[in-house]
Design an enzyme around this catalytic site. Structure first.
Site, PDB file in Angstrom:
ATOM      1  N   GLU A  47      -7.162 -14.742  17.248  1.00 48.58           N
ATOM      2  CA  GLU A  47      -5.768 -14.746  16.810  1.00 48.58           C
ATOM      3  C   GLU A  47      -5.212 -16.132  17.079  1.00 48.58           C
ATOM      4  O   GLU A  47      -5.597 -16.786  18.057  1.00 48.58           O
ATOM      5  CB  GLU A  47      -4.972 -13.697  17.598  1.00 48.58           C
ATOM      6  CG  GLU A  47      -3.479 -13.734  17.271  1.00 48.58           C
ATOM      7  CD  GLU A  47      -2.713 -12.548  17.829  1.00 48.58           C
ATOM      8  OE1 GLU A  47      -3.101 -12.035  18.901  1.00 48.58           O
ATOM      9  OE2 GLU A  47      -1.729 -12.136  17.193  1.00 48.58           O
ATOM     10  N   CYS A 250      -0.889  -9.256  17.006  1.00 56.04           N
ATOM     11  CA  CYS A 250       0.511  -9.120  16.607  1.00 56.04           C
ATOM     12  C   CYS A 250       0.847  -9.961  15.390  1.00 56.04           C
ATOM     13  O   CYS A 250       1.708  -9.581  14.603  1.00 56.04           O
ATOM     14  CB  CYS A 250       1.416  -9.464  17.784  1.00 56.04           C
ATOM     15  SG  CYS A 250       1.272  -8.270  19.128  1.00 56.04           S
ATOM     16  N   ASN A 374      -2.517  -3.042  13.319  1.00 51.29           N
ATOM     17  CA  ASN A 374      -2.847  -3.479  14.685  1.00 51.29           C
ATOM     18  C   ASN A 374      -1.914  -2.780  15.657  1.00 51.29           C
ATOM     19  O   ASN A 374      -0.696  -2.851  15.480  1.00 51.29           O
ATOM     20  CB  ASN A 374      -2.623  -4.997  14.798  1.00 51.29           C
ATOM     21  CG  ASN A 374      -2.665  -5.479  16.233  1.00 51.29           C
ATOM     22  OD1 ASN A 374      -3.707  -5.439  16.887  1.00 51.29           O
ATOM     23  ND2 ASN A 374      -1.528  -5.909  16.762  1.00 51.29           N
ATOM     24  N   GLU A 375      -2.451  -2.124  16.653  1.00 48.18           N
ATOM     25  CA  GLU A 375      -1.612  -1.533  17.714  1.00 48.18           C
ATOM     26  C   GLU A 375      -0.347  -0.895  17.160  1.00 48.18           C
ATOM     27  O   GLU A 375       0.759  -1.219  17.594  1.00 48.18           O
ATOM     28  CB  GLU A 375      -1.197  -2.617  18.717  1.00 48.18           C
ATOM     29  CG  GLU A 375      -2.168  -2.789  19.829  1.00 48.18           C
ATOM     30  CD  GLU A 375      -1.739  -3.827  20.858  1.00 48.18           C
ATOM     31  OE1 GLU A 375      -0.540  -4.145  20.945  1.00 48.18           O
ATOM     32  OE2 GLU A 375      -2.623  -4.320  21.555  1.00 48.18           O
TER      33      GLU A 375
HETATM   34  O1  AHR Z   1      -4.164 -10.500  22.394  1.00 48.70           O
HETATM   35  C1  AHR Z   1      -2.793 -10.698  22.514  1.00 48.70           C
HETATM   36  C2  AHR Z   1      -1.978  -9.584  21.877  1.00 48.70           C
HETATM   37  O2  AHR Z   1      -2.158  -8.404  22.592  1.00 48.70           O
HETATM   38  C3  AHR Z   1      -2.334  -9.206  20.469  1.00 48.70           C
HETATM   39  O3  AHR Z   1      -1.684  -9.985  19.552  1.00 48.70           O
HETATM   40  C4  AHR Z   1      -1.862  -7.809  20.357  1.00 48.70           C
HETATM   41  O4  AHR Z   1      -2.612  -7.050  19.436  1.00 48.70           O
HETATM   42  C5  AHR Z   1      -1.897  -7.288  21.773  1.00 48.70           C
HETATM   43  O5  AHR Z   1      -0.718  -6.721  22.128  1.00 48.70           O
END
Ligand code: AHR
Length: 812
Positions: A47, A250, A374-375
């Site tokens: 990321e 994120c 994602n999450e």
């Molecule tokens: O890895 C950092 C963050 O942690 C990522 O963006 C997210 O998916 C998680 O909350």
């Protein structure tokens, strides 16, 4: 076990340090094959956090090259960020941002240099806190320029300069015209420097506009022009990753819909990509875009695992509330996902396949997986949108395996929903204490095999120490044991640039010149390089494990959204003066009777005893009255001198209905592991006589003399994985000893048709808190040796270590 101990002690009697040491027995039946390990273990998650892409993997050395920085990412990130005027002799130079007739609509801002006076004028870029260059190395410089109302020479001099103006590289670019034109040249540094600036000057007068000002080393990964940083990609390649999940995290679903990662903005000519602000507080050029991600996967031999947003923004970062794409507009986002598959896999004459082909790749990238979201939060909006993606993708592309996500935390609230959606696997994330990973190494043993496979898409234990890396190693042994279910795993975050970091711990740290491999990195590497193809049946028992490190007897008192009075505090019967306690968080007032915290709006207030009390057994007592209902009052114990670690007893959580005991990373950190809980029935205004009775073995929390919570500090289980590598015909043992004492292990090997007399041993370990630093980058790294082995031998696993033993062995 007593027999085991006697046998081992007999065998080990020649080793003086092993008397009364912990012992273990590992019995392996090589002819009994266990489960096949997923071919996708182990991989990477990338990321653009911690300047992992811009300022990191993407080797661009100019910061804010296209003047698109915006204060949305950070107040100081104006469009002129990292740029300075350069005025020599009597030049008069003014920098401003122009927007009229830009390079293209995706790149609406550019630099205007108003040049007057006499002498040399221009602008300088400061890079990412300076530009690091190496003697004799070549750098490609490129820019778009345009002149207006110009008099004099319109050639540009481009130089690398030190802060005192010393030039260490110079080139001249062809004259400019009154329409945008690209100019490029090469700079060769005559010395090594860490803090150079890129300086563009002219002797002409008038208005000079610049955009896309770029400087790249020629020595990039695979020598690609305008490519990726070679040393960083090599560090990734050395992990032999089986997949790469990208671009987030994120940033994939964004802090609002306008900030979501739309892959189409990131492909094509770099000057025409549509940059965006990064929710981690900086800017994304998208110079590392979807083509480059796919290309990187191909280079690494890793399956690409793109994450597409599913019409719902990030639950953590959407400050003004999660934003959702209206259902009527959702098709556009679904189409993005469908088009992405065409971009990756479609023929070179298809609409999106042709974009790929024009970027230099006619053959498909071989995309086989797509991650959806994602999450995500477990909300009706998500439940409504997610199935639309699944249906459309499945119908158009049954060959693509869909990876869902299980929601926030190890509680995986969305896993059953994902099961109903019939996804191939589901992505779960957790950032926890090392102790959590040690305690949960059996997490997957009881998972239902009829549900989707598991993708542990992000995880890390909170530290870069040996202890933390061992905790991750122990967890990975559980993953190998369940290698039929756990399909993929990836540590997170992957990269962090020193001084540009938003999140720690990370797997790899770097600065402009150096790369640091953490102990956690080496753990990933050892598991990746020594995975094996299937597990082998075995039993493992250990006894006499050393007790846990004593918990420091440093006490604290606090509140959680309640006003509270504390009085009559004592330790082992001796009164304590609460007035001397440090107010580490929130506002306390010392009264004649003790301490008062009167702000019911505050979470996590804390008054902390000045030092930890010496001795083994401690009885801490205090009277407390919670005047407002709130979520209880807090008793802390066990923090170290830096205020980290320890346990928090929440007296009357949930409005007085529960007692909880959490092991914490830090007193107010959200990473905490519940180790005990019990029902409570506490009323506001009641005076409570609280006691913490702490010994090296256990803690008891009492109210009014009655024990309400008890927690025994049991030692952590050592961990073992036994697998077999069919290509090399080797048995692979992975042994994790998360203890301060060596573990003498009797290894018995049955069922081998033939067995070598020697094995290859790789050890990663040191002291509990050791970690690698830029000053001592190799303090903890894998060390290899050869050891004698047989069908029954003693092997001692050193304290605080992970070991891999490879034994050539043929199974029947
Ligand atoms: O890895 C950092 C963050 O942690 C990522 O963006 C997210 O998916 C998680 O909350």
């Amino acid at each position: 076990m007593t027999l085991l101990r006697s046998a081992l002690l007999l065998v080990c009697s020649a080793l003086p340090h092993l008397h009364a040491a912990p012992v273990a027995d590992l019995h392996i039946e090589l002819n009994q094959r266990g489960v096949d390990l997923s071919p996708h273990l182990y991989g990477l998650f990338f990321e653009d956090i911690n300047y992992g892409a811009d300022g990191g993997l993407y080797a661009e050395l100019v910061q804010n090259r296209s003047f698109e920085y915006h204060p949305r990412s950070k107040p100081e990130h104006t469009a002129l960020y990292a740029w300075q005027p350069v005025a020599r002799e009597n030049a008069d130079v003014k920098l401003s941002i122009g927007t009229a007739d830009p390079l293209n609509p995706n790149n609406p801002h550019y630099l205007d240099l108003a040049l007057g006076g006499r002498g040399v004028g221009g602008a300088a870029n400061l890079g990412f806190n300076g530009i690091a260059v190496t003697a004799k190395a070549s750098y490609d410089v490129a820019l778009f320029g345009r002149i207006a109302s110009w008099t004099g020479d319109s050639t540009l001099t481009v130089a690398l300069e030190l802060a005192d103006g010393t030039r260490i590289a110079t080139t001249r670019l062809d004259p400019l015209d009154n329409t945008w034109a690209r100019r490029e040249g090469v700079l060769i540094a005559d010395r090594t420097a860490d803090d150079a600036r890129l300086v563009i000057t002219t002797t002409g007068r008038g208005m000079l506009s610049l955009d896309m000002v770029s400087l790249f080393p020629q020595d990039t990964w695979r020598g690609r022009k305008y490519g990726l940083r070679k040393d960083l990609v090599q560090t990734l390649a050395d992990l032999a990753p089986k997949f790469l999940r990208f671009p987030g995290g994120c940033i994939a679903h964004g802090a609002g819909l306008a900030n979501a990662y739309r892959w189409k903005d990131t492909v094509g000519d770099i000057a025409e990509r549509k940059p965006n602000w990064n929710l981690w507080g900086y800017h994304q050029t998208y110079g590392l875009g979807y083509f480059e991600y796919f290309q990187l996967c191909a280079d690494l031999g890793a399956q690409p695992l793109p994450v597409v947003p599913v019409g719902v923004s990030c639950g953590f970062h959407s400050g003004g509330g999660v934003q959702c794409v209206p259902m009527d507009d959702l098709q556009e986002h679904i189409q993005d996902a469908l088009d992405l598959i065409e971009f990756a896999n479609g023929p070179a004459d298809s609409r999106w396949g042709s974009v790929r082909a024009r970027m230099g790749r006619t053959e498909p990238f071989g995309l086989r997986y797509l991650c959806l979201g994602n999450e995500e939060h477990d909300t009706p909006e998500f439940h409504e949108r997610f199935p639309r993606f699944v249906r459309a993708l499945r119908e158009a592309h049954p060959e693509i395996r869909l990876i869902g996500n299980s929601g926030l935390s190890a509680n995986i609230p969305l896993y059953d929903f994902m099961h109903r959606q019939g996804v191939y696997s589901s992505d779960e994330h957790y950032y926890e204490l090392p102790e959590w990973f040690l305690r949960h190494q059996r997490r997957f043993d009881s998972f239902d095999r009829t549900k989707p496979k598991i993708f542990v898409g992000e995880y890390a234990s909170w530290n870069n120490t040996v202890f933390s890396a061992l905790a991750e190693a122990a967890y990975l042994t559980g993953i190998e044991r369940n290698g039929d279910l756990v399909d993929m795993t990836a540590y997170a975050p992957l990269l962090a640039r020193t001084d540009f970091t938003q999140w720690t711990p990370d797997l790899i740290y770097f600065d402009a010149r150096r790369v640091l491999r953490t102990v956690n990195y080496y753990t990933q590497q050892l598991f990746s390089h020594h995975k094996g193809d299937h597990t082998v049946a075995h039993t493992f028992r250990a006894e006499g494990l050393p007790p846990r490190d004593p918990v420091p007897a440093r006490f604290g008192l606090g509140t959680f959204k309640s006003t509270t009075t504390f009085t009559q505090a004592s330790l082992n019967g001796r009164p304590l003066d609460l007035a001397t306690w440090a107010h580490a968080a929130g506002t306390f007032s010392a009264t004649a009777a003790g301490l008062e915290q009167t702000d019911a709006s505050l979470a996590h207030t804390l008054a902390l005893a000045p030092i930890a009390a010496p001795g083994e057994r401690h009885l801490f007592q205090v009277r407390a009255r919670r005047a407002t209902s709130g979520d209880g009052l807090l008793v802390l114990f066990g923090a170290d001198s830096a205020g980290m670690g320890g346990y928090v007893w929440q007296v009357g959580a949930e409005g007085g209905r529960r007692h909880t005991l959490h092991q914490v990373r830090a007193y107010d950190h959200w990473s905490r592991m519940e180790v005990a809980s019990a029902r409570a029935d506490l009323l506001a205004d009641d005076w409570l006589d609280l006691e913490v009775d702490l010994t090296p073995e256990r803690v008891r929390c009492r109210v009014g003399g009655v024990t309400v919570l008890e927690h025994v500090f049991t030692p952590y289980e050592p961990a073992v994985s036994v697998t077999y590598d069919r290509a090399t015909s080797e048995l692979i043992l992975k042994l994790v000893n998360p203890h301060p004492e060596p573990l003498a292990t009797r290894v018995r090997l049955d069922g081998a048709r033939s067995l070598a007399a020697r094995g290859r041993l790789i050890t990663l370990g040191s002291s509990r808190d050791a970690q690698n630093t830029f000053e001592q980058p190799d303090q903890v790294r894998p060390l290899e040796s050869i050891i004698p082995v047989s069908s029954d031998f003693i092997h001692t696993v050193p304290a605080w270590s992970l070991q891999v033993v490879r034994i050539p062995a043929f199974a029947p």
